[in-house]
Design a protein around this motif. Sequence first.
Motif, PDB file in Angstrom:
ATOM      1  N   ARG A  61      55.371  46.229 -12.273  1.00  0.00           N
ATOM      2  CA  ARG A  61      55.664  47.651 -12.089  1.00  0.00           C
ATOM      3  C   ARG A  61      55.943  48.313 -13.421  1.00  0.00           C
ATOM      4  O   ARG A  61      56.701  47.784 -14.238  1.00  0.00           O
ATOM      5  CB  ARG A  61      56.868  47.795 -11.171  1.00  0.00           C
ATOM      6  N   GLU A  62      55.305  49.451 -13.631  1.00  0.00           N
ATOM      7  CA  GLU A  62      55.554  50.245 -14.829  1.00  0.00           C
ATOM      8  C   GLU A  62      56.466  51.410 -14.466  1.00  0.00           C
ATOM      9  O   GLU A  62      56.204  52.138 -13.510  1.00  0.00           O
ATOM     10  CB  GLU A  62      54.247  50.779 -15.419  1.00  0.00           C
ATOM     11  N   PHE A  63      57.520  51.562 -15.241  1.00  0.00           N
ATOM     12  CA  PHE A  63      58.437  52.689 -15.084  1.00  0.00           C
ATOM     13  C   PHE A  63      58.192  53.648 -16.242  1.00  0.00           C
ATOM     14  O   PHE A  63      58.279  53.245 -17.409  1.00  0.00           O
ATOM     15  CB  PHE A  63      59.896  52.220 -15.134  1.00  0.00           C
ATOM     16  N   GLN A  64      57.895  54.902 -15.953  1.00  0.00           N
ATOM     17  CA  GLN A  64      57.759  55.887 -17.025  1.00  0.00           C
ATOM     18  C   GLN A  64      59.150  56.368 -17.393  1.00  0.00           C
ATOM     19  O   GLN A  64      59.882  56.895 -16.559  1.00  0.00           O
ATOM     20  CB  GLN A  64      56.901  57.073 -16.599  1.00  0.00           C
ATOM     21  N   THR A  65      59.522  56.170 -18.662  1.00  0.00           N
ATOM     22  CA  THR A  65      60.877  56.496 -19.090  1.00  0.00           C
ATOM     23  C   THR A  65      60.927  57.688 -20.041  1.00  0.00           C
ATOM     24  O   THR A  65      61.958  58.329 -20.175  1.00  0.00           O
ATOM     25  CB  THR A  65      61.537  55.282 -19.756  1.00  0.00           C
ATOM     26  N   GLU A  66      59.831  57.942 -20.709  1.00  0.00           N
ATOM     27  CA  GLU A  66      59.680  59.138 -21.526  1.00  0.00           C
ATOM     28  C   GLU A  66      58.232  59.584 -21.368  1.00  0.00           C
ATOM     29  O   GLU A  66      57.422  58.860 -20.778  1.00  0.00           O
ATOM     30  CB  GLU A  66      60.015  58.852 -22.998  1.00  0.00           C
ATOM     31  N   ALA A  67      57.892  60.744 -21.900  1.00  0.00           N
ATOM     32  CA  ALA A  67      56.548  61.291 -21.693  1.00  0.00           C
ATOM     33  C   ALA A  67      55.458  60.316 -22.118  1.00  0.00           C
ATOM     34  O   ALA A  67      54.410  60.223 -21.481  1.00  0.00           O
ATOM     35  CB  ALA A  67      56.410  62.610 -22.447  1.00  0.00           C
ATOM     36  N   VAL A  71      57.940  51.160 -19.419  1.00  0.00           N
ATOM     37  CA  VAL A  71      58.452  49.791 -19.531  1.00  0.00           C
ATOM     38  C   VAL A  71      58.009  49.035 -18.278  1.00  0.00           C
ATOM     39  O   VAL A  71      57.806  49.632 -17.216  1.00  0.00           O
ATOM     40  CB  VAL A  71      59.986  49.724 -19.705  1.00  0.00           C
ATOM     41  N   VAL A  72      57.839  47.737 -18.430  1.00  0.00           N
ATOM     42  CA  VAL A  72      57.307  46.909 -17.351  1.00  0.00           C
ATOM     43  C   VAL A  72      58.374  45.954 -16.831  1.00  0.00           C
ATOM     44  O   VAL A  72      59.109  45.343 -17.614  1.00  0.00           O
ATOM     45  CB  VAL A  72      56.078  46.105 -17.836  1.00  0.00           C
ATOM     46  N   ALA A  73      58.429  45.848 -15.524  1.00  0.00           N
ATOM     47  CA  ALA A  73      59.298  44.853 -14.882  1.00  0.00           C
ATOM     48  C   ALA A  73      58.469  44.085 -13.865  1.00  0.00           C
ATOM     49  O   ALA A  73      57.539  44.630 -13.260  1.00  0.00           O
ATOM     50  CB  ALA A  73      60.487  45.519 -14.200  1.00  0.00           C
ATOM     51  N   TYR A  74      58.811  42.820 -13.698  1.00  0.00           N
ATOM     52  CA  TYR A  74      58.195  41.989 -12.667  1.00  0.00           C
ATOM     53  C   TYR A  74      59.206  41.879 -11.531  1.00  0.00           C
ATOM     54  O   TYR A  74      60.294  41.330 -11.717  1.00  0.00           O
ATOM     55  CB  TYR A  74      57.780  40.636 -13.233  1.00  0.00           C
ATOM     56  N   CYS A  75      58.846  42.446 -10.384  1.00  0.00           N
ATOM     57  CA  CYS A  75      59.775  42.599  -9.266  1.00  0.00           C
ATOM     58  C   CYS A  75      59.514  41.528  -8.209  1.00  0.00           C
ATOM     59  O   CYS A  75      58.393  41.419  -7.693  1.00  0.00           O
ATOM     60  CB  CYS A  75      59.605  43.975  -8.640  1.00  0.00           C
ATOM     61  N   HIS A  76      60.533  40.791  -7.896  1.00  0.00           N
ATOM     62  CA  HIS A  76      60.480  39.781  -6.834  1.00  0.00           C
ATOM     63  C   HIS A  76      61.343  40.306  -5.691  1.00  0.00           C
ATOM     64  O   HIS A  76      62.567  40.383  -5.825  1.00  0.00           O
ATOM     65  CB  HIS A  76      61.018  38.442  -7.345  1.00  0.00           C
ATOM     66  N   TRP A  77      60.671  40.677  -4.611  1.00  0.00           N
ATOM     67  CA  TRP A  77      61.374  41.316  -3.502  1.00  0.00           C
ATOM     68  C   TRP A  77      61.629  40.330  -2.357  1.00  0.00           C
ATOM     69  O   TRP A  77      60.747  39.573  -1.985  1.00  0.00           O
ATOM     70  CB  TRP A  77      60.555  42.486  -2.962  1.00  0.00           C
ATOM     71  N   GLN A  78      62.818  40.420  -1.790  1.00  0.00           N
ATOM     72  CA  GLN A  78      63.091  39.755  -0.528  1.00  0.00           C
ATOM     73  C   GLN A  78      62.351  40.516   0.575  1.00  0.00           C
ATOM     74  O   GLN A  78      62.009  41.688   0.400  1.00  0.00           O
ATOM     75  CB  GLN A  78      64.597  39.734  -0.235  1.00  0.00           C
ATOM     76  N   THR A 127      53.570  44.560 -23.980  1.00  0.00           N
ATOM     77  CA  THR A 127      53.540  45.979 -23.602  1.00  0.00           C
ATOM     78  C   THR A 127      53.624  46.917 -24.806  1.00  0.00           C
ATOM     79  O   THR A 127      53.968  48.085 -24.651  1.00  0.00           O
ATOM     80  CB  THR A 127      54.688  46.307 -22.629  1.00  0.00           C
ATOM     81  N   LEU A 128      53.292  46.428 -25.978  1.00  0.00           N
ATOM     82  CA  LEU A 128      53.395  47.246 -27.189  1.00  0.00           C
ATOM     83  C   LEU A 128      52.585  48.531 -27.072  1.00  0.00           C
ATOM     84  O   LEU A 128      52.967  49.577 -27.605  1.00  0.00           O
ATOM     85  CB  LEU A 128      52.933  46.431 -28.405  1.00  0.00           C
ATOM     86  N   HIS A 129      51.485  48.480 -26.354  1.00  0.00           N
ATOM     87  CA  HIS A 129      50.607  49.645 -26.199  1.00  0.00           C
ATOM     88  C   HIS A 129      51.183  50.716 -25.275  1.00  0.00           C
ATOM     89  O   HIS A 129      50.631  51.812 -25.172  1.00  0.00           O
ATOM     90  CB  HIS A 129      49.241  49.200 -25.665  1.00  0.00           C
ATOM     91  N   LEU A 130      52.296  50.446 -24.610  1.00  0.00           N
ATOM     92  CA  LEU A 130      52.856  51.396 -23.646  1.00  0.00           C
ATOM     93  C   LEU A 130      53.919  52.313 -24.234  1.00  0.00           C
ATOM     94  O   LEU A 130      54.495  53.123 -23.511  1.00  0.00           O
ATOM     95  CB  LEU A 130      53.441  50.633 -22.447  1.00  0.00           C
TER      96      LEU A 130
END
Length: 200
Positions: A61-67, A71-78, A127-130
């Motif tokens: 998942r990518e979260f847009q934090t500025e314009a 940032v990327v997170a790997y989400c493990h959901w129950q 994720t340097l390109h993000l």
Amino acid sequence: MSLKTTSSDFPISSSLDLIARRFSERPFEPPALLRNGHAMTILGTQRPRRFSILNHPAERREFQTEADTHVVAYCHWQSDRQQRPTLLVIHGLEGSSDAGYVLGTASKAFAAGFNVLRCNVRGCGGTLHLSPKLYHSGLTVDWHFVLRELIERDKLPQLFLTGFSMGGNQSLKFAGELGADAPKELRGVCAISPPIDLEA
């Protein structure tokens, strides 16, 4: 000692109390050959580990934090994610969401019934390109956006944040910035070996 919980074990406060009691009843004592911290560190880098979290699918998942920044997170959901607490794990300097200590923490938390987000600090984990800017210990703006999205979009009721080393520094600074205005969904912040005095 098992830390496995079920949905009937929640609310979270009682589950955390149970985990704390289990740990206090059996304090960690390293084997005789590993009582030296240097030996333990060296062995820890040489010994292969298996991480149960890798047996559970992750949503990238990518979260847009500025314009211009994601940032990327790997989400493990129950399976019942909105009924479960959620742990965000932030790595240390030059680390990533694939660092052994992140995978180990994520494995234990998921087995204990938590949703887990293995977070990459901006520019890390490929994720340097993000983002046009690099991370640093005082950069906490990303966590404000990530937390808000998890609360507002995902409707997650109980969030916990843990950071290692530089990630611990960011976690503490982030908590200080929120202060008394912290959202009720943020239930706890943990910093492990944070470099409080960066110059030293």
